[in-house]
Design an enzyme around this catalytic site. Sequence first.
Site, mmCIF file in Angstrom:
data_model
loop_
_atom_site.group_PDB
_atom_site.id
_atom_site.type_symbol
_atom_site.label_atom_id
_atom_site.label_comp_id
_atom_site.label_asym_id
_atom_site.label_seq_id
_atom_site.Cartn_x
_atom_site.Cartn_y
_atom_site.Cartn_z
ATOM 1 C CB ILE A 1 -0.976 0.018 1.207
ATOM 2 C CG1 ILE A 1 -0.207 -0.079 2.534
ATOM 3 C CG2 ILE A 1 -2.013 -1.086 1.077
ATOM 4 C CD1 ILE A 1 -1.071 0.084 3.770
ATOM 5 C CB SER A 2 0.620 4.402 -1.722
ATOM 6 O OG SER A 2 0.693 3.666 -2.914
ATOM 7 C CB THR A 3 -0.804 6.523 2.415
ATOM 8 O OG1 THR A 3 -2.155 6.057 2.309
ATOM 9 C CG2 THR A 3 -0.411 7.287 1.172
ATOM 10 C CD GLN B 1 -3.383 3.424 -0.074
ATOM 11 O OE1 GLN B 1 -2.281 2.897 -0.026
ATOM 12 N NE2 GLN B 1 -3.896 3.949 -1.175
#
Length: 187
Positions: free
Chosen positions: A10-12, A15
């Site tokens: 996931i990017s952040t 999330q």
Amino acid sequence: MMARYGYARISTDEQTHDPQVLELKREGLEEIITDTLSGRIPAVERPGLSSLLKRLVKGDSVVVAKLDRLGRDTVDVMGLVRNLTEQGVRVRILNIGIETGTPNGQLFLTILAGFAQFEREIIRERTKAGLAAVRLAGVQLGRRPVLTSSQRTHVCELKKAGRSLAEIAKIFKVSRSTVWRTLKCGV
């Protein structure tokens, strides 16, 4: 013995890995490696994926829920998948039902390579067009000259008057090579 590993990214922190992990567990995977980093970060700089890549041996499989979890752009994903395939490691992408060790997977890999090449060419064309537009607008590209036009003229005058490169460089607080290039270009 062949091992199968799941990978979720996931990017952040806002999330959650849960949907990807759930899909990977449905696939029967016990060992799932996760990262919380942007896809722009190269694979070797993602702690989870980097450690997984070091463990993989011929015959192993990496399973991801979606292709974009391996990277942000086609070129990077293609490079990673190609490297794994060359090592004899299969890559399985659940949402599109592809595994690189199968004929369908090889076809997909070939199509992906075509898209990667296409993406590189489009980027190259856009870069060239952007640079041409900037030049047409009269913007000078590259580093700005260290010496102004009048200073360059003065450098030439000082040299004609018998000053050494070192003396001229000291006067203008530049390197001798800057003075030399200025004299070589003739202002």
